[in-house]
Design an enzyme around this catalytic site. Structure first.
Site, PDB file in Angstrom:
ATOM      1  N   ARG A  54      91.390  20.746  31.158  1.00  9.30           N
ATOM      2  CA  ARG A  54      89.962  20.210  31.398  1.00  9.30           C
ATOM      3  C   ARG A  54      90.124  18.703  31.179  1.00  9.30           C
ATOM      4  NH1 ARG A  54      89.651  18.215  26.964  1.00  9.30           N
ATOM      5  NH2 ARG A  54      87.869  17.668  27.507  1.00  9.30           N
ATOM      6  N   GLY A  55      88.855  18.148  31.286  1.00  8.72           N
ATOM      7  CA  GLY A  55      88.986  16.364  30.932  1.00  8.72           C
ATOM      8  C   GLY A  55      89.532  15.788  32.398  1.00  8.72           C
ATOM      9  N   ARG A  88      86.388  22.323  40.463  1.00  4.42           N
ATOM     10  CA  ARG A  88      85.239  21.826  39.726  1.00  4.42           C
ATOM     11  C   ARG A  88      84.650  20.557  40.265  1.00  4.42           C
ATOM     12  NH1 ARG A  88      86.273  21.031  33.523  1.00  4.42           N
ATOM     13  NH2 ARG A  88      83.910  21.293  33.409  1.00  4.42           N
ATOM     14  N   GLN A 181      84.415  21.221  22.679  1.00  3.50           N
ATOM     15  CA  GLN A 181      85.572  20.451  23.103  1.00  3.50           C
ATOM     16  C   GLN A 181      85.687  19.343  21.812  1.00  3.50           C
ATOM     17  OE1 GLN A 181      83.236  21.201  25.253  1.00  3.50           O
ATOM     18  NE2 GLN A 181      84.033  21.190  27.461  1.00  3.50           N
ATOM     19  N   ASP A 222      83.397  11.255  33.544  1.00  2.60           N
ATOM     20  CA  ASP A 222      83.919  12.228  34.652  1.00  2.60           C
ATOM     21  C   ASP A 222      83.669  11.631  36.218  1.00  2.60           C
ATOM     22  OD1 ASP A 222      83.154  14.062  32.358  1.00  2.60           O
ATOM     23  OD2 ASP A 222      84.664  15.093  33.708  1.00  2.60           O
ATOM     24  N   ASN A 232      79.096  12.192  32.391  1.00  3.57           N
ATOM     25  CA  ASN A 232      80.189  12.651  31.391  1.00  3.57           C
ATOM     26  C   ASN A 232      79.424  14.094  30.689  1.00  3.57           C
ATOM     27  OD1 ASN A 232      82.407  12.270  29.778  1.00  3.57           O
ATOM     28  ND2 ASN A 232      80.966  12.093  28.069  1.00  3.57           N
ATOM     29  N   LYS A 233      80.225  14.608  29.886  1.00  7.24           N
ATOM     30  CA  LYS A 233      79.774  16.022  29.303  1.00  7.24           C
ATOM     31  C   LYS A 233      78.203  15.957  28.760  1.00  7.24           C
ATOM     32  CE  LYS A 233      81.577  18.844  28.836  1.00  7.24           C
ATOM     33  NZ  LYS A 233      81.549  19.765  30.185  1.00  7.24           N
TER      34      LYS A 233
HETATM   35  O1  MRU Z   1      84.065  20.106  31.011  1.00  5.94           O
HETATM   36  P1  MRU Z   1      85.285  18.902  30.762  1.00  5.94           P
HETATM   37  O2  MRU Z   1      85.849  19.709  29.092  1.00  5.94           O
HETATM   38  O3  MRU Z   1      86.155  18.947  31.547  1.00  5.94           O
HETATM   39  O4  MRU Z   1      84.516  17.630  30.207  1.00  5.94           O
HETATM   40  C1  MRU Z   1      85.142  16.600  29.908  1.00  5.94           C
HETATM   41  C2  MRU Z   1      84.398  15.287  29.727  1.00  5.94           C
HETATM   42  O5  MRU Z   1      83.327  15.234  29.893  1.00  5.94           O
HETATM   43  C3  MRU Z   1      85.448  14.147  29.348  1.00  5.94           C
HETATM   44  O6  MRU Z   1      84.428  13.359  28.541  1.00  5.94           O
HETATM   45  C4  MRU Z   1      85.583  13.408  30.412  1.00  5.94           C
HETATM   46  O7  MRU Z   1      86.478  14.048  31.357  1.00  5.94           O
HETATM   47  C5  MRU Z   1      86.491  12.235  30.154  1.00  5.94           C
HETATM   48  S1  MRU Z   1      88.096  12.833  29.850  1.00  5.94           S
HETATM   49  C6  MRU Z   1      89.259  11.345  29.460  1.00  5.94           C
END
Ligand code: MRU
Length: 322
Positions: A54-55, A88, A181, A222, A232-233
């Site tokens: 993920r990320g 995703r 995370q 993201d 973002n998250k």
């Molecule tokens: O759901 P995830 O864990 O994939 O979400 C990730 C994030 O929101 C990160 O902050 C984002 O992808 C930046 S990663 C360098």
């Protein structure tokens, strides 16, 4: 492991072998370090959806390897592209990497995409460190470390660079409900790098700001729309509102591969809704995985090109991956 270094090499996070894309299973970290082997693009898409990897940048790198695998297997590349693209929806790095692989679906190209993402991280980290004063106490959300980018990290990379320069005193790590995370991955990366940190409940951030214990907020992204609105998250938006209320800057650190100039603003960013059981297995729940922070709440967006300030429609215009 030494000061300011992560324990993981890029190829331990995600790599291509002859018969599989191999992913470090991020669902099990930090207690268990175990790989998942994806022998087809379809299996890789399932793993991305399940958040084995993920990320935003790491998802893109994994997808590039998935296309390379499909290509060496003589599989249908359009179908591989389709299933990976649908895995995703929010992180635009996924579509970026798949688009980039169209002309050259080879393993060498996928490995170059991976190496380039890590190099971008180092460059934006250096730019971000240049924004920070000595003694900085930063707050971060989710995981934007090497695990999320395939090596080094965006926001966490910036924290590493600041720490190496002697500018960073402490990091507050939002636990990042519901999948933790922050509490599992970012805390582990900071511990490995020897950076002083403390995990906090997401809801503790505002009171730490009010108490004068936070100097800035640094997160990844993201998808960044053309006007600077940033997905973002989930929880980043509340941090942004709280940071503005307390007069603290929010810095978004992300590669140009996260900037989506074809998306005009935050309203056009698709927000992933995940299974409600991740929030509570017992009651009805809603589980939006991301939120959008309006550009006006962002003090700077830092890419490998440098520090971009408002108006972002101008400072991000024409940005291409470097
Ligand atoms: O759901 P995830 O864990 O994939 O979400 C990730 C994030 O929101 C990160 O902050 C984002 O992808 C930046 S990663 C360098």
């Amino acid at each position: 492991m030494g000061r300011g270094h992560l324990s993981l090499e890029p190829e331990q996070i995600v790599r291509l072998e002859d018969d599989a894309v191999v992913l470090l299973d991020q669902r099990l970290l930090p207690d268990t370090v175990e790989d998942v082997r994806c022998a087809t693009a379809g299996a890789l898409a399932d793993a991305i959806r399940a958040m084995v990897v993920r990320g935003a940048p790491a998802i893109g790198v994994a997808a590039a390897y998935g296309i390379a695998l499909a290509s060496t297997q003589g599989a249908d590349l359009d179908e591989a592209d389709r299933v990976l693209r649908a895995s995703r929806p929010t992180a635009v790095n996924l579509a970026w990497a798949l688009d980039a692989m169209r002309d050259d679906p080879t393993p060498e190209h996928a490995r170059r995409i991976h190496a380039d993402e890590v190099e971008r991280c180092r460059r934006m980290a250096a730019h971000t460190a240049g924004l920070l004063a000595s003694g900085t106490r930063a707050l971060t959300h989710c995981n934007a470390g090497g695990l999320a980018t395939g090596g080094y990290g965006s926001a966490v990379g910036a924290l590493l660079a600041a720490f190496e320069r002697g500018l960073l005193d402490h990091v507050w790590v939002d636990e990042t409900r519901p999948l933790l995370q922050g509490a599992r991955l970012t805390a582990w990366e900071l511990e490995t790098a020897g950076i002083p940190h403390a995990v906090i409940a997401d809801s503790a951030a505002a009171s730490l700001m009010a108490a004068g214990e936070v100097d800035c907020v640094i997160t990844g992204a993201d998808r960044i729309a053309a006007n600077g609105d940033t997905a973002n998250k989930i929880g980043t938006y509340s941090l942004a509102v709280n940071a503005r209320h307390h007069g603290l800057p929010l810095y978004i650190v992300a590669p140009s591969t996260t900037v989506d100039l074809a998306t005009p603003d935050g309203d056009a960013i698709p927000i992933e809704e995940r299974d409600a059981s991740e929030v509570t297995p017992r009651f009805a729940a809603r589980n939006p995985a991301f939120d959008v922070t309006p550009a006006e709440l962002i003090a700077a967006i830092v890419t490998e090109h440098g520090v971009h300030r408002a108006p972002y429609a101008e400072s991000l215009a024409g940005l291409v991956a470097a």
